[in-house]
Motif scaffolding. Structure first.
Motif, PDB file in Angstrom:
ATOM      1  N   PRO A 173     -51.950  37.926  58.494  1.00 51.87           N
ATOM      2  CA  PRO A 173     -52.071  37.040  59.651  1.00 51.87           C
ATOM      3  C   PRO A 173     -50.815  36.240  59.965  1.00 51.87           C
ATOM      4  O   PRO A 173     -50.068  35.820  59.085  1.00 51.87           O
ATOM      5  CB  PRO A 173     -53.227  36.117  59.256  1.00 51.87           C
ATOM      6  N   LEU A 174     -50.651  36.031  61.266  1.00 46.29           N
ATOM      7  CA  LEU A 174     -49.562  35.226  61.811  1.00 46.29           C
ATOM      8  C   LEU A 174     -50.131  34.364  62.929  1.00 46.29           C
ATOM      9  O   LEU A 174     -51.223  34.612  63.425  1.00 46.29           O
ATOM     10  CB  LEU A 174     -48.459  36.123  62.387  1.00 46.29           C
ATOM     11  N   PRO A 220     -57.606  30.020  68.501  1.00 44.36           N
ATOM     12  CA  PRO A 220     -56.603  29.062  68.040  1.00 44.36           C
ATOM     13  C   PRO A 220     -56.698  28.870  66.524  1.00 44.36           C
ATOM     14  O   PRO A 220     -57.801  28.760  65.979  1.00 44.36           O
ATOM     15  CB  PRO A 220     -56.983  27.772  68.775  1.00 44.36           C
ATOM     16  N   PRO A 221     -55.575  28.850  65.817  1.00 45.75           N
ATOM     17  CA  PRO A 221     -55.630  28.563  64.382  1.00 45.75           C
ATOM     18  C   PRO A 221     -56.012  27.103  64.148  1.00 45.75           C
ATOM     19  O   PRO A 221     -55.814  26.253  65.021  1.00 45.75           O
ATOM     20  CB  PRO A 221     -54.203  28.855  63.905  1.00 45.75           C
ATOM     21  N   ALA A 222     -56.556  26.840  62.974  1.00 44.93           N
ATOM     22  CA  ALA A 222     -56.975  25.475  62.662  1.00 44.93           C
ATOM     23  C   ALA A 222     -55.767  24.549  62.541  1.00 44.93           C
ATOM     24  O   ALA A 222     -54.639  24.990  62.284  1.00 44.93           O
ATOM     25  CB  ALA A 222     -57.774  25.462  61.362  1.00 44.93           C
ATOM     26  N   ALA A 243     -57.479  33.680  56.943  1.00 41.02           N
ATOM     27  CA  ALA A 243     -57.744  34.233  58.274  1.00 41.02           C
ATOM     28  C   ALA A 243     -59.185  34.722  58.382  1.00 41.02           C
ATOM     29  O   ALA A 243     -59.890  34.425  59.356  1.00 41.02           O
ATOM     30  CB  ALA A 243     -56.776  35.368  58.577  1.00 41.02           C
ATOM     31  N   LEU A 244     -59.643  35.470  57.379  1.00 42.63           N
ATOM     32  CA  LEU A 244     -61.007  35.989  57.416  1.00 42.63           C
ATOM     33  C   LEU A 244     -62.025  34.854  57.421  1.00 42.63           C
ATOM     34  O   LEU A 244     -63.046  34.925  58.115  1.00 42.63           O
ATOM     35  CB  LEU A 244     -61.243  36.916  56.224  1.00 42.63           C
ATOM     36  N   ALA A 245     -61.752  33.796  56.641  1.00 47.02           N
ATOM     37  CA  ALA A 245     -62.663  32.654  56.621  1.00 47.02           C
ATOM     38  C   ALA A 245     -62.677  31.950  57.984  1.00 47.02           C
ATOM     39  O   ALA A 245     -63.727  31.482  58.445  1.00 47.02           O
ATOM     40  CB  ALA A 245     -62.249  31.683  55.521  1.00 47.02           C
ATOM     41  N   LEU A 302     -53.259  35.801  64.846  1.00 47.56           N
ATOM     42  CA  LEU A 302     -53.046  37.238  65.012  1.00 47.56           C
ATOM     43  C   LEU A 302     -53.438  37.989  63.740  1.00 47.56           C
ATOM     44  O   LEU A 302     -53.288  37.477  62.637  1.00 47.56           O
ATOM     45  CB  LEU A 302     -51.576  37.526  65.334  1.00 47.56           C
ATOM     46  N   HIS A 303     -53.889  39.216  63.918  1.00 50.11           N
ATOM     47  CA  HIS A 303     -54.185  40.084  62.782  1.00 50.11           C
ATOM     48  C   HIS A 303     -52.900  40.454  62.052  1.00 50.11           C
ATOM     49  O   HIS A 303     -52.839  40.448  60.827  1.00 50.11           O
ATOM     50  CB  HIS A 303     -54.905  41.345  63.275  1.00 50.11           C
ATOM     51  N   GLY A 304     -51.868  40.793  62.793  1.00 53.41           N
ATOM     52  CA  GLY A 304     -50.563  41.092  62.212  1.00 53.41           C
ATOM     53  C   GLY A 304     -50.310  42.553  61.924  1.00 53.41           C
ATOM     54  O   GLY A 304     -49.170  43.009  61.985  1.00 53.41           O
TER      55      GLY A 304
END
Length: 310
Positions: free
Chosen positions: A228-229, A146-148, A91-93, A204-206
């Motif tokens: 993360p979620l 958006p997530p990868a 998530a951080l990356a 999301l941070h979660g």
């Protein structure tokens, strides 16, 4: 690094929190006992010079303030086995410093994560509540990307299915009898919320709250400690509704204040107020029963009382 072993002892809060978790077992105990040696190994492998352990420290990890070989200040985070270091790094990356702390190195198998140094003692909780909530809302919006493609993050539905199963099990225990009405409503709401999702999923941070947003150098405020979620934004705001809970519950008109928080956050971040209320109730009820199971009755009862107000 002779003479530094005692300086790398785990903070008391970390040991106390881990020991109170119902899932605490032999693996976690072995990790905690070996943590100073494990920390030394990681420092040597990455050529880091320790300055001090950050106190009071995290509740689920050890944070050591360090300097890299070229003198750059950084922070080494070490987490127990079975935690989400790989997902946190992913998530951080993906955020790459936008709204969140920047990762420098990772050894997911060892639970080690090297991060840019922030001001660990200064979170949004150092601000007055109205200002803190405004800054929190501004920061979290940067994280909702958006997530990868092919991302590794669990969905909100998958994650909360695990929480709901645990909540049902605990809710049947005699010590949770007084919370049955709240837990039943929470479980019903979770079923309705996951049956239909109104928007495309975002990262999301979660675990987003005022305490997980720290002061930085390259940006005023940066998020840390994600679990993360992928899912809807309303889920990520639940802990902001619950923030500064002791103060909120001690004030007159706590129920009205809680409703105002829901309405204000929903309006400012353009999420559905009913869905935000539902996710806040579910997550708070689950956290409250979890606290009771961990032998923390005062915390558990406060969380459940708040859930009941919603």
């Amino acid at each position: 690094m002779a003479g530094t072993h005692d300086l790398l002892e785990p903070p008391r809060r970390l040991a106390r929190t881990l020991a109170s978790d119902p899932s605490f077992g032999p693996a976690q105990r072995a990790w905690l006992d070996a943590l100073p040696d494990h920390t030394h190994e990681c420092l040597a492998r990455w050529d880091l010079t320790p300055e001090r352990v950050q106190l009071p420290g995290g509740r689920a990890s050890l944070m050591v303030l360090v300097r890299t070989a070229d003198g750059t200040p950084a922070a080494l985070k070490l987490a127990p086995p079975g935690t989400t270091t790989a997902l946190e790094h992913a998530a951080l990356a993906h955020w790459n410093g936008l709204g969140a702390v920047r990762p420098l190195r990772v050894d997911a198998e060892a639970g080690a994560l090297l991060l840019e140094r922030l001001h660990g003692g200064i979170s949004l909780r150092s601000l007055a509540e109205p200002k803190a909530q405004l800054e929190a809302a501004a920061t979290v919006q940067r994280l909702w990307v958006p997530p990868a493609e092919g991302h590794p993050f669990p969905t909100v539905a998958e994650h909360t299915a695990v929480l709901a199963g645990r909540l049902r099990e605990w809710a049947g225990q005699p010590w949770a009898a007084d919370a049955r009405a709240v837990t039943e409503e929470a479980l019903e709401l979770r079923e309705a919320l996951t049956a239909e999702v109104p928007e495309p999923p975002v990262l999301l941070h979660g675990e987003y709250e005022e305490g997980t947003v720290l002061a930085g150098e390259r940006a005023p405020w940066l998020a840390v400690g994600p679990r993360p979620l992928a899912g809807e934004r309303a889920y990520d705001l639940a802990w902001l509704v619950r923030d500064r809970l002791d103060t909120l519950m001690a004030s007159p008109g706590a129920a009205a204040a809680a409703r105002r928080r829901v309405a204000r956050l929903a309006d400012s971040l353009e999420v559905d107020a009913d869905r935000l209320r539902g996710w806040t109730l579910f997550r708070t009820a689950e956290a409250g029963v979890h606290a009771l199971a961990a032998g923390l009755p005062r915390r558990g009862e406060l969380l459940l009382e708040f859930a009941g107000l919603l």
